[in-house]
Structures are given as C-alpha cells and as structure tokens.
Scaffold this motif. Structure first.
Motif, short mmCIF file in Angstrom:
data_model
loop_
_atom_site.label_atom_id
_atom_site.label_comp_id
_atom_site.label_asym_id
_atom_site.label_seq_id
_atom_site.Cartn_x
_atom_site.Cartn_y
_atom_site.Cartn_z
N ASP A 54 0.78 -0.95 0.10
CA ASP A 54 -0.14 -0.03 -0.08
C ASP A 54 0.88 1.07 -0.01
OD1 ASP A 54 -2.18 -1.58 -0.03
OD2 ASP A 54 -2.73 -1.32 2.10
N THR A 55 0.24 2.48 -0.59
CA THR A 55 1.23 3.55 -0.69
C THR A 55 0.64 4.56 0.32
OG1 THR A 55 0.09 4.08 -2.34
CG2 THR A 55 2.06 2.84 -3.01
N LYS A 71 1.28 9.37 0.44
CA LYS A 71 2.05 10.56 0.19
C LYS A 71 3.19 10.64 1.27
CE LYS A 71 0.63 12.57 -3.90
NZ LYS A 71 1.33 13.20 -4.94
N ASP A 113 5.77 16.17 -2.05
CA ASP A 113 5.69 14.82 -1.75
C ASP A 113 5.48 13.88 -2.97
OD1 ASP A 113 5.79 15.46 0.64
OD2 ASP A 113 3.91 15.53 1.39
N GLU A 170 4.81 9.38 -4.09
CA GLU A 170 4.16 8.28 -3.70
C GLU A 170 5.09 7.09 -2.88
OE1 GLU A 170 0.94 6.93 -3.56
OE2 GLU A 170 0.18 9.05 -4.04
N ARG A 171 4.84 6.64 -1.88
CA ARG A 171 5.93 5.95 -1.10
C ARG A 171 5.03 4.61 -0.77
NH1 ARG A 171 11.02 7.02 -0.79
NH2 ARG A 171 11.43 9.32 -0.80
N LYS A 172 5.84 3.32 -0.63
CA LYS A 172 5.29 2.33 0.04
C LYS A 172 5.12 2.07 1.24
CE LYS A 172 6.12 -0.73 -4.14
NZ LYS A 172 6.62 -1.96 -4.61
#
Length: 1533
Positions: free
Chosen positions: A655-656, A658, A683, A685-687
C-alpha cells in the motif's frame, strides 16, 4: 570590540580586583576627541555596558569591589550599596538591559534593575557553586525567572544544588539537589517548546546518580513544576526525555542552548567519544549524525575536542578537533535545519589548545564568515612540532564556496580568535559592512607583532585596504562612521590613538593627555557600536598602574546626518554587483556614505536590515529527516521514512501513501514558492514497507551494527584462525567499547608467548574473525601493551627505550612520542587521569652513571608531545583529582607522589607530597609513608611509626587533610603485618588487616569505615588471605553492597593444620554476613546435606586466592544478579579438583548446579547467552564441545566446535557482557595456537524492546534484588528494578541498554544500619559496646558536619553509607538529642513544644497504651521475651534464614608490609613477564588487577580481560585509574 559579557570568564572569578582611583577630566583639542582619565591600582576586569545606555560597570577582582560610571567612563564610583570587599562576581542579565547582579561568596547577594543606580540585597539558601562558571541562568521571556546554581556543603563534601526564583530573587526556593547545572528550556529568544506554559516553566537539569558521582551515570531530567511533588503523586514531577529517539541516555555531561536548538552532550565508560543530541522543542530528540571518518581526518566528537561555534538561526556549526592536542586542527561541520545531520563544511580549521577556532561570522549579515585553515595539514598531523602555515578565506554563501581574502589585489591572511588581542568579536561589529583586522600579505599568516598591519574593509570583507602599519587594537563607533585604533605593544610606550571618519581611507592621531604612556589592554565601546564614545584601558609604568580613558568624539561637533548622507548597501552581491539571495531573500542596510561629513548620532538605535524575498531555487532545500546527500549531492534515505500521522495503519506493505521526496525547504527560509520547485521537491508516492521500523530501530543510524539484521538462523557461526610459532599462551587485551562510541567493532589486541619469546602483535576489530599485524608495530621491541585505564580507544605500546607508540582509535592509526626516560623494571611507566585523556604521568629511570640510576616521574598535558619533570626519586605518583569528587581542596590537577624525603639514594624516608598546580608548589602530606592507594573517593595511606614499629592507616577525601584511621580497641598493627584495601565503592573503605602471619595459615579481619574513611568497625573476622595478602573477597558486579568472602573456620588450630574455609555472603555491604543456601538435588546427583545455610551445611565457593587466572570474576556488570563459581556442598570448602560449577540468577539467594566438574564460563548479551567450556585452567586437557544456555541457565545445549579434541586455554568475551561473540583460545591437534570465534547472532534477528504500558508485549520483565531478611524487597534502603530479557523471546539486547530501570526508596529498618565505632554484634544480633571501650565522642558529629544543629548520644548503630532509606526506624537517633556548640538557639526553636502539641503528646500515648494493652491481652502468645532487633525478628546469623550470596571483587589492595614480599604486578605490566625478565623485572606474573600494595615494590596492573566492568554505581573503575582496576592485564591462558 564590544565588551558586553565578553570578559565574564572563569579567570575573572578567580582573580580579585582592587581599585584606588583618581578622576581627572581632560579637555581635548577642538579638532580631536575629548578624553577623561581615571586611574586604578588594579586591572579593571569584567567590563560590561548596560545596553542602550552610557552606563558601564567593571569588577575589581583583587579587592572584590564593583565600580560604576554613568557617563561612559568619564567618572567612576564604587558601588556603595555592596559592602567593600564582598563583590566576588559581577553578572549581567542576558535579556534585560537594566539588570545586573553582584554575587558574594556567602548567602547574601545584590541586584539592580535601574542600571546600577541602586542595589538591593537578597539572600539565597545556599552559596554559589565553586565548581562551575555559569552561576545564573536567565529566562528569555520573563526576566524575573532565574536559576541560581549553588552548592551545599557538609564538612568538606559538597554537592551542587539548583535554586530558582520567579520574582527576581524576592523569594528563592530550592529547585533540585545533586545537579550538575540547570537551564530554562526558554534559554534563548529563538527557542520554543511550542507550548506557552512549557516555555514559561520547563526546566532541564543534569542530575547526578544517587549512588554514583561519575559523569557516566549522570542523567538529563526535565520538570514543568520546578521538581515539586504533585497532589496526585508523592513522587517529584520529573522525567527523562528519550534523547536517543525512543530511549533515555545516561552520561549527560553538558547542555547548551544554541539559537533555536538545545544540544546535549553525553559520554560513557571506556571512551572519550561523545554523543550529541539535539532538539528544537525538548519533546523530540535526535542524535546528531556526523559523516564517517575517512583518510583525511577523524570525525568522532571527543571530550574537550569539539567547539560549538556561533551558529545561524537555521543550523548548528561545530568544529571537531582531528589531531593531537599540542598542535591542533579541526573540521567544521554544519547541520541541516533540525540539527540532526552534519556535513563537512571546512576541513583543517586552525584551533588552539584552549579549543578556540579561527572562525567568525560577520555581524548582522547572513551567510558571510571568515575562517583560517592550515595549508600544510599533512605535516602538522604527522609531527607535533610542525609549524602551521595558516591561510585565511571568506565565504559569502554560507560556506558553499570560499574565496581568498585580498588587499589591493594581493592575498592577505588575518589573525583571528586563536590570537585574540582584544575583547569581543575579532573582525566585525553591528556597523554594516565595516570590518577591521590585523594581518599580513604573503603565502600564509605570519607573526602578529613583527608582521601584522591593520586592514579595513567596508564591503563585508570582499575587498580590503591597508590602513595602518603595525598591530592595533580597534573599534567601531557611530554605526561605522568612526573607526578608532590604538597601536598594540608589549611595552608601556603608547601615547596616542588613531581615528578615521571615512571608512579607514584617511586617519588622524590624538595624543593621550599629559604625555600619558600606556601598554594598551582593552579598547571597547557599546554593544551596538552606535556610540561616539569609547573606553581605553591600559597599564602604566607608575602607580597607580591602571588607566581607564574615556574617549568622546562628540566634541568634534560634526553635524547630524540627513537622508542624502545615507546609502542603501547590499550585504551580498555577485560579480556584477547585483544583490544575491540567501535563505530566500536579499539583505540590505542603510548606512552613512563614506565621504559624508556628519555623524548619525543615534547611540542607542539598533540597525535593522531590509529584506526582499526571492523565488525558491535548489539552494533553498535540504535533505529531510533520515535522508542525507550522497556523493552526487542527491538526498537518499539513511533510515526509516517518517510517515504522516495515520498513514499505513493496518495497511499492507505494498500500500502507498503520500510522503516526503527526501527534500524539504530549509526551516526559516523565506523564498517564494514556484511551480517548478513544488513539482521537483513535493511529496511523492511511497510504499508502506518503507516505514517499517522506526528511528533508532534496526537499520537506522545508531542501531546496533548500523545495518538491518540478517534473518535468524538458530545456529552458531564459528571462525577459526591459526597462528604459526608454537606459542603456548596468549597475551590479550580487550578494548571495551563505550556506549557513546560510534565505532561498531569489538577490538582485541593480542600476541603469542612461549617462555621469554614474544610473538607479533595482532589486532582484530570483529572479535577475532579476522586478525591483522600492523606494520607500525613490526620490528619494535615492545615490552608492554597498556590500554588507557579510562579511555579504551587509547592503547600504548611501550618499547625498551624511550619510544612509545600509541593509537587513539583502537589500532586503526598509530602515532608515537618520546618518553622523557627509559622504562624501569621498578615502576609501572604510565599513570592516567580519569577525566583528561591527554594528561599523563610517566615514571622511568634516569642514569647519571652505570650504577647511579633513580626513578623520575614526569607529566604531560598534551598526550606525550611535551614533558616536564614532576618528581625525582619518586616511587609512586598518580592523579587523584577528578570531576567526580567535589571537595574544595581536591582540584582536577591534583597529583600525589610518594618519593624520597631527600633527592638521594641514601635517603630511606619516604614522604607523600601533593600538588594542585603541576608542581609549581607542593606540600608534604605525610612522612615515613610506606605507600598509598586510591579507592573510589578515598585516598588511603599507610605510615610507619618508627618508635614503636607499628603501621598506621590514614585516609583523605580531598588529598589535603589526612585523618588518622580510628580502629576498634586492640587493632594496633605490628610492623610486620599488612593492610589490604578492598573494594570501597560503596562510600566506605573496606580495610583488611592481617592478624595471623604464619605462612599457610594467614587470615585477618575486615574493618569497614564511616563515609570519610576514618572511623572503623569490625565487619568480618578470620577472613582468608594467601601468603601475599590477597583476600578471598569478591563483589557482585552491578549490585551495591553484595559481596562474598571465605572465612577460616579453624583459626585457633595448630600451625600445621590446613585451613578449613567457609563461604559467607553479605547483602548490606558487610554489616551482616550469612552462609550460602545449598542448591536442590538435580539430575547430576544428590548433595551430602541440605540447608538454608549454616556452619554445618552450606554451599562453599573457591575464591580469588585459588584462581589461576586472576582476571576472572564470578559475575558480569551487565548481567545483574548472575554469578557462576566453582564449589561444593558440605561443612567447608573441599579440594578444588572435586568442585562442581554452580550458578545463581538472583544475587545469591538461590543456587543451582549447572555442570559437574569445573567449567570456565563467559556471559554475553547481558546474560541472554551463557557459554561454558572445560579448559586447561580447570584441569581438563582436551575437549571439542561447549555448553550454552539462551534462557538464563534453565536449559543447556551442546555445540561441537571441532571434529577432534583440542586444548582450550581460555574462553573470553567483552567484559561489559553485551557482546554476542565469544573467543576460544587454545592449541589444536597439530600443536599450533588458535583462536575460534563463536558468533551467537543467529539466535536473534531484532533488538529487544521494552513496553512499559503492556508487560505482555514487552520483551523484558522487571527483576529486583532482595535482602533475604526483608520481604519488602528493599536492599540498601531502596527497591531497584532491572530489565531482564524474557527467556523465551527471540531477540537480542541493545548494546546501549541500561539494565537499571528504576529505584524507589524504602522506610529505614535494622538492615540499613551497622555497628558504630567500638560496637560489635553480640550473639543476639545487637550492636553492643565492646567491653572496656568507650563510644566515639558524639560531639565529633558537629565537627564533621558544620551545618548540623544537633547530635545524638551513641546508640551503637550508624547508617550504612550506601543506604537511601527515608523515615522508618532511625536506629542512630533513638537517644536524647543535644545542641551542637553555637547552635543552642536553633536547637531550642527546633524542639520548642506548643501547648497543643503537649496535649497530644500526653493524651495520645495514654490512649495508644490502652489499645495496645487490650490487643496484648487478647493475642499474647508468650513470645515477647525474645530479643529481636531486625524488623522481621531474625537474629543476624540465624541459620534458618534464606541468605543472598554477595559476590564481591577484591579491588585495589593497599598492602603495607615491612617484610620482603614479591612484586605485585599491574596486570598490564604483569602480562609481559617474559620480556620483563629479560629487562630484569622479577616476579611479574601473579599480580592482581584491583589491588595496591603498601610497602612492597610498586605494583603493576591490568585487568582488561577481567569479566567484570566497573560495576554499577561504583566508580570502581575510577580507582582503576590508578591501579588497577581496569587493568588490562594481559593474561596468560
């Protein structure tokens, strides 16, 4: 240069001023300044202006007076509101320009709130501290809130106490005791907690540990209600912040408020490397991360080797020394905006030995600073005597780029902070863009006096012009319209000043009045450099010696500037002259044009810059938290990503959310956002998998290993290394790692031995997995390897000649120095200071002929680069000064030496001398001295009474006053008997006195002192010692007052009868002793008897005197309560060959047998791993298996480490007990020596975590040691809780885990008291007066405690020095009180009884008696006839009581003997006995690390391989500094 606060220094506190003054107004010529002269007998110090005024104060520190002028120094008057001679220290308020304080040495002080016009007396409950320079701490928002750092003394023992006021000392209250400084959180106008109430009340204090005086145990505590008890709780409201992200840190030594940050420095045992922790709100803290060290320089932050520079509003700048202290250089680092990550900014900065750095920011202008660096840094780093080639440079973009400094197109170099010749800033002032400096043209900086000229810049350092020949003191006035300079001189020959009204283009001269000639000392003006008035202080050739000249340029009658006389000047411009942006804006000032003939004449107006915001660019962004720039300048993750609140809760790894791009705008940057920058740095998108873990967890900076752990394998990894040479033993030294150290390795230094032959030296940094032989040590005849006793990163390699090789970084790099004399077989060569790594004492032999040699001790203050003679014909010298012991006479520089009374071999008398000033002066402290030793805070001396041929012990706490030890009646020691000082880390001396001298039958009595080491009582009789007077006495490491002894059960048998030994334990520091309970029967067999411990049946253990390896101990400092030993069950100790291996995990209350026979043990992972192996030391010749336990000894497994049986000589691990690696040392089947690393890391893949809120989720449980006769769990007046890993948890302990979790005081009981002087235990367990003796004179209590109001008649009891109990039964105060002499009125007031109190005193006991009578009548069982003093009714030696076993380590032993005794070796020296024999050193090989001998030859020490540490609160290792303690005895195995 402005004076405000600049002269407030410790020297001004120590030097004392007196002034006799004559004031003479002198009219200047109409075309020059007006001058007024005032003369004084003494130098005016601590000159301070009240801001926004012409009022100035100075201090006369010789006669202790303060003088005031309200007209800028034209006239002076003594402050008459303060009694003459009482003004000890002048203090200006940091945030209120009208307030100042005059502090005295007593309880009364003075304050002003009208710039010194009137002064008001106020009192404090305690006098100011003499141990620190920062007495007053001011609140930045509320000037009435002030912290007063004071001290409370009881006799010569002082502790610091913090006081506070919220109404400017109208009322003063105690804040907290036992402090090392307190500060307001709001100590800077820029700092805020983010909460108005917290800003108002929050206080931070460095607190000493209740039981330890050592800096390694100091804590940072915070309170929001002035450390008061709350209505909801009886506990004081204070808490420890989580400095290291998620846990508290001990060893706090300093705190500084820097702009919007608070910095806290911590240290730890075994290293001088410090950890810096930073906060911007006192809520969230982070450890400051510095770049890794590289070939150019070391980046470790070391004690007294770093300087926090003048920082910006958005970053911290720190300079770290990277070379030896005699010729220092540094590296300047700049932090990101939250102070966590530092980057290297300027290498090879020029520093001096006082820690000053050639660095200065230009006042009032962002981004411009000047710095001096060392061009020939390689030569300076390699040679301590290399002359530095210093060059100057300047930056206009906050250190991103640097430029050469030029005058008329040629490079110049400027003298800076390291050669400060005036007060205040060096180059600049608030005058916009105006700078002055002393410098020279050429390739590098030259001599100040011979080559220095005055240079001026009016464009903030971009260009310079030469103004005047020769060095000058200089100052700025009228916002730069007036420049004043006076020629500097070393003689009284200056009779004029120079001044310029056009930015230094042209200069005029003005003569001093009446032909006055001075040697200039200070030229200064107001803080804002906006006044037309200046002060010049100089020394004259006649009395009165000192002249203060007020210089007033208002007499020139220049007109006041108008608008067209002013210009807008931009602080930073590019090559085309256009203004540049820094921190998101340009900066400009309004200043007078260079040629304008006018004065601004606004003396109290502050200069305010004009700023214009710019569009954001890449330069306005920095790396976000847990990101740092890589080699390409990109911000990459260095730790877990911190998510927004609520992100990824219950989410899957893929799941990601911001989250940060890794960049953020610099805090405080005012640039205008642009779409381009927002897109680039917004910012991303990061996991959710990227945020698994937390700062401080595995994989984050500061986590163990610094890398993510590998998955658990549940296997032991082993690595064997074989060494050619046929060695039959190893000399090895473990270099313990400090908790604040950034080094990750586990370092061991070793070499093989075979008879007198020594092998090459090897070093490992991974606990023996790999070894290397350093080239620097090859082909060197090294006689001794000596790790520094206190700072284990340092190790010295002593050669047979004068050369000493050393490493300051655990063998990574090597340097050398030349010792003043060759090492001698009659003296241990090196002695170390416990606090100052580079303070050394060297004792060697000086020969003036073939047979005319004698010992000489020399000292060095710079790590061996320079030496000076301390004492000739010296037998024994050591540092006795320490920051830990706050006694007025015990200075940090204190050294004690035992030397011959006359500098001649024929002189037989030895005298003890002391010095506090490096032997400029020395005092004789004792004559006919046999020897002395230090143990914790005590200095114990044995002297010989030449008339009656007896020995006499004396003790001192301050190294100045030595009081005779008062033994119980009958303890006059015959000349041939001996003293042995045992571990005295519990604030009392344990002194062993030999009472039976027959060889093979020797034993004696342990006497225990009061808290100043002078009055002794019997602790235990018939204690076993060997023929060298080493004692079966061992302390349990990590616990206070728990110790084991072996006693001789048949002391009166005939001399030929063998000793029958029995083991006893104490849980209250020797006040009571008991037998050990027997273990339960087990699968290995039944025991011959079963008992809770009595003289007929108990567990008995083999003690220190029977060990082959004296470095081994029963216990480990970090595995609190664990102990292993060899022994047997029966009525006495049996032969060692029949012994089994036993273990306790509850400090000796219960025991179990873990192995049949004798097994060598080692504890790791703070008791989480226990390893056993049969070694040659235990009689077993060969083996191929080890046994280990991962559940605290509940179950055991075996591991086969070899396919065939081999000889194992020893099993070892880090002494601190936190490692998961172990080493086997031995010889394989082919006869080659080997080491075998056993790595248990595979049994845990995560760091254990403690959950204080949910015990089920925590990896730890809380364990408390108990006194066997106190069911409430109290031991020494408190319940201590220790963290222990749950046996079933598959995790490992953080190396920085502090096992001690908390302490809570208990009510006093019998177990908190011991027998007083001339009292001893009778058969009923009571303290009874010895027949025929008298109790100690009770009035001596008043002499020893000058602040005491009353004393009590002796009751037979005295408090155990270590106890912290409160209330309860006060066994030492159950007698009639009497007033101390001179305190009768106070006593009367204290005991005056009111009518109401008298009523209740009569009626309540009557009612209570009735109730008791009723209860007795109803419940009497006929038992009231028994005598029970203990709270729980047990006699002291009642055999049915379960007893705890007290392991105790025999520390520094002081043995004083007249008979010939073998030399006692300092393990480090001792370990080199083979080579030592070649040098003619006899008997080196059986010395004891923590012992000192009084009367024999100088002992040698080293005990690094001891499995102990310095132990709990005990400073054990402080004494080691002298002898012995940490000695890294190399051992033979």
């Amino acid at each position: 240069m402005r004076v405000r606060g600049a002269l407030r220094a410790t020297t001004t506190v120590a030097a004392l001023l007196s002034a006799a003054l004559w004031a003479t107004p002198l009219a200047a010529k109409n075309d020059g300044p007006t001058m007024h002269l005032t003369t004084f007998d003494n130098i005016p110090r601590n000159l301070n202006y009240f801001d926004d005024s012409d009022v100035v104060l100075f201090q006369d520190t010789e006669d202790n007076n303060v003088y005031r002028s309200e007209d800028h120094g034209a006239k002076w008057e003594r402050v008459k509101d303060v009694p003459e001679g009482d003004a000890f220290l002048l203090y200006m308020h940091d945030f209120d320009p009208k307030r100042a304080y005059i502090l005295t040495e007593g309880y009364s002080h003075y304050r002003t709130d009208d710039r010194g016009k009137t002064w008001h007396k106020f009192k404090t409950p305690a006098p100011m501290s003499m141990f620190r320079g920062d007495i007053l701490q001011f609140h930045a928002s509320d000037p009435d809130r002030i912290i007063f750092n004071a001290m409370a003394c009881e006799g010569i023992l002082c502790q610091e106490v913090a006081l506070y006021t919220t109404d400017n000392f109208k009322n003063t209250k105690e804040l907290r005791r036992n402090t090392d400084g307190c500060w307001w959180a709001k100590g800077s106008g820029l700092f805020t907690t983010g909460d108005e109430d917290l800003d108002k009340n929050r206080v931070l204090c460095i607190a000493h540990d209740t039981f330890s005086p050592f800096k390694q145990d100091q804590r940072l505590v915070i309170s929001d209600n002035f450390f008061q008890r709350t209505a909801e709780s009886k506990d004081v409201q204070e808490f420890e912040p989580n400095l290291d992200t998620n846990k508290a840190v001990k060893g706090v030594v300093n705190l500084a408020v820097v702009k919007k940050f608070i910095l806290v420095a911590t240290t730890s045992l075994n290293t001088d490397e410090m950890a810096l922790f930073v906060t911007a709100d006192t809520k969230k803290w982070h450890r400051a991360v510095f770049p890794a060290s590289h070939e150019g320089h070391d980046h470790r932050v070391l004690q007294e080797a770093y300087t926090v520079l003048e920082s910006t509003n958005y970053s911290i700048q720190v300079d770290v020394m990277t070379t030896r202290p005699s010729n220092p250089m540094g590296v300047m680092f700049t932090s990101n905006s939250n102070g966590t990550y530092f980057t290297e900014n300027v290498p090879h900065t020029n520093r001096n030995q006082r820690g000053h750095v050639d660095f200065e920011k230009v006042k009032g202008i962002q981004g411009i600073f000047l710095v001096n660096t060392v061009e020939n840094w390689k030569d300076v780093a390699a040679k301590s005597n290399a002359k530095k080639k210093v060059v100057s440079q300047i930056t206009f973009d906050d250190g991103r780029t640097f430029e050469k400094i030029t005058a008329d197109g040629k490079r110049i170099h400027l003298h800076s902070v390291t050669e400060l010749s005036n007060v205040g800033s060096v180059y600049s002032s608030p005058a916009p863009g105006l700078l002055m400096a002393i410098g020279n043209r050429g390739d590098y900086l030259k001599d100040y006096w011979e080559d220095g000229d005055l240079y001026v810049s009016d464009d903030a350092g971009k260009t310079w012009t030469k103004a005047l020949d020769g060095p000058h003191k200089y100052e700025f006035g009228d916002q730069g319209s007036v420049l004043v300079a006076v020629r500097d001189s070393r003689k009284v020959d200056i009779g004029e000043i120079s001044y310029s009204l056009d930015h230094g283009i042209t200069w005029k001269k003005a003569s001093l009045p009446d032909g006055l000639k001075i040697r200039p000392y200070i030229l200064t003006t107001t803080q804002q450099s906006a006044s037309l008035k200046f002060l010049l202080v100089g020394k004259t050739a006649k009395s009165p010696e000192w002249s203060v000249i007020s210089i007033d340029f208002d007499g020139l009658h220049e007109r006041t500037c108008k608008e067209d006389d002013m210009e807008e000047w931009f602080a930073r411009v590019d090559k085309d002259g256009k203004p540049t942006c820094l921190m998101g804006h340009t900066q400009s000032f309004s200043r007078r044009k260079k040629k304008a003939e006018c004065f601004i004449n606004q003396p109290f107006k502050r200069i305010v810059p004009k700023t214009v915001n710019c569009d954001c660019t890449d330069k306005d962004y920095e790396c976000d938290f847990n990101f740092a720039r890589d080699d390409d300048g990109k911000c990459v993750a260095k730790g877990p990503i911190v998510p927004p609140d609520g992100a990824c809760r219950n989410a899957k790894p893929d799941d990601t959310f911001k989250g940060t791009s890794g960049y953020r705008k610099i805090a405080g940057n005012t640039c205008k956002p642009t779409k381009e920058m927002d897109a680039k740095y917004g910012d991303v998108e990061r996991k959710c998998s990227e945020i698994i873990g937390s700062p401080g967890g595995p994989g984050s900076p500061g986590s163990p290993g610094g890398k993510p752990s590998t998955p658990a394998t549940d296997k032991i990894e082993q690595t064997q290394k074989t060494f050619k040479g046929g060695w039959d033993s190893w000399e090895k030294h473990y270099l313990e790692r400090g908790e604040s150290s950034t080094s990750e390795g586990e370092t061991i230094i070793m070499r093989g031995r075979k008879g007198n032959e020594l092998g090459p030296i090897y070093i490992t940094n991974d606990h023996g997995k790999t070894w290397n032989a350093p080239d620097d040590l090859k082909d060197q005849k090294i006689v001794a390897i000596i790790p520094h006793h206190h700072f284990k990163d340092m190790v010295y390699f002593v050669t047979t000649k004068n050369k000493v090789i050393y490493s300051a970084d655990r063998g990574k790099t090597f340097h050398s120095f030349k010792a003043p004399h060759e090492p001698s077989p009659d003296a241990f060569p090196l002695a170390f200071h416990p606090d100052k790594k580079n303070w050394l004492l060297w004792t060697g032999k000086k020969c003036e002929g073939d047979d005319d040699c004698y010992l000489v001790t020399s000292f060095s203050k710079d790590g061996g680069d320079h030496w000076q003679t301390a004492a000739r014909y010296a037998e024994h010298c050591e540092f006795t000064g320490s920051k830990a012991y706050k006694y007025p006479g015990r200075k940090e520089e204190q050294i004690l030496c035992l030397k011959r009374a006359k500098e001649s071999k024929s002189s037989k008398e030895l005298v003890l001398v002391s010095t506090n000033d490096w032997f400029d002066n020395e005092e004789v402290r004792g004559r006919n001295v046999k020897d002395f030793a230090t143990m914790a805070e005590f200095i114990v001396v044995a002297t010989e009474n030449t008339e009656n041929k007896t020995l006499q012990a004396s003790a001192s706490l301050d190294g100045v006053v030595f009081a005779e030890a008062k033994f119980p009646f009958g303890f006059e020691v015959p000349h041939q008997h001996a003293y042995t000082v045992l571990d005295s880390s519990t604030h009392a001396v344990n002194l062993f006195v030999a009472t039976e001298m027959t060889e093979g039958r020797r034993h004696g009595t342990i006497l225990k002192s009061n808290s100043n080491g002078t009055s002794y009582v019997v602790s235990a009789r018939n204690v076993n010692c060997n023929d060298d007077f080493y004692v079966d006495f061992e302390k349990m490491l990590g616990l206070e007052g728990v110790a084991l002894i072996n006693t001789v059960a048949n002391p009166n048998d005939k001399p030929s009868a063998p000793k029958r030994l029995q083991t006893k334990i104490t849980h209250n520091d020797g006040a009571q002793w008991a037998y050990l309970p027997t273990p339960p029967n087990d699968s290995l067999g039944k025991f011959p008897c079963k008992s809770r411990g009595d003289e007929k049946c108990a567990l008995h253990l083999h003690g220190y005197t029977e060990r082959r390896d004296h470095g081994k101990t029963y216990s480990s400092r970090s595995a609190v309560g664990f102990m292993l030993a060899w022994g047997n069950v029966g009525d006495s100790l049996g032969p060692i060959k029949d012994a089994d291996t036993f273990m306790t995990t509850d400090a000796g209350i219960t025991w179990k047998r873990v192995r049949k026979g004798r097994w060598t043990w080692a504890l790791g992972d703070q008791g989480g791993i226990i390893v056993l192996v049969q070694t040659t030391a235990a009689g077993r010749k060969k083996t191929k298996t080890i046994a280990y336990s991962l559940d605290q000894g509940q179950t055991w497994k075996e591991h086969e480490f070899s396919s065939e049986e081999v000889e194992v000589w020893d099993l070892s691990t880090m002494r601190a007990g936190g490692s998961r690696n172990f080493l086997l040392w031995g010889q394989d089947a082919k006869g080659e020596a080997f080491t075998l690393n056993l790595d248990f890391s595979g049994f845990g893949d995560r760091v254990c975590k403690h959950n204080a809120e949910d015990a089920n989720k925590s990896d730890y449980y809380l364990w408390s040691p108990k006194h066997p006769m106190q069911p409430d769990g109290c031991l020494f007046g408190h319940v201590s809780q220790y963290l222990r890993k749950k046996p079933e948890r598959k995790c490992f302990n953080d190396l920085k885990l502090q096992p001690l979790y908390g302490k809570q005081d208990c009510s006093c009981t019998r177990e908190d008291y011991e027998c007083d002087y001339n009292f001893e235990l009778d058969p009923f367990g009571q303290c009874s007066l010895v027949p025929g003796l008298q109790p100690k004179n009770p009035t001596e209590w008043c002499k020893e405690h000058p602040d005491a109001v009353e004393y009590h008649e002796p009751t037979g009891y005295r408090r155990i020095p270590l106890t912290t109990c409160v209330g309860g039964r006060q066994f030492d105060q159950q007698s009639e009180p009497h007033p101390c002499p001179g305190r009768e009125e106070e006593f009367e007031r204290k005991h005056r009884v009111s009518g109401a109190a008298l009523f209740f005193a009569i009626t309540v006991p009557i009612a209570a008696a009735g109730a008791v009578g009723w209860y007795v009548w109803r419940n009497w069982t006929g038992k009231f006839g028994q005598i029970r003093l203990g709270e729980h009714g047990g006699a002291v030696f009642e055999t049915e009581r379960p007893w705890v076993r007290y392991p105790v380590i025999a520390l520094s032993a002081v043995v004083a003997v007249g008979m010939a005794l073998p030399v006692v070796a300092d393990a480090v020296w001792r370990g080199v006995k083979g080579l030592a024999e070649q040098l003619g050193i006899p008997g080196l090989g059986s010395g004891r690390g923590r012992w000192t001998r009084l009367g024999g030859n100088r002992r040698f020490t080293t005990r690094d391989s001891f499995a102990r540490g310095s132990g709990d609160y005990a400073a054990v290792d402080d004494d080691e500094g002298e002898l012995l303690g940490e000695d890294d005895s190399e051992e033979e195995v």
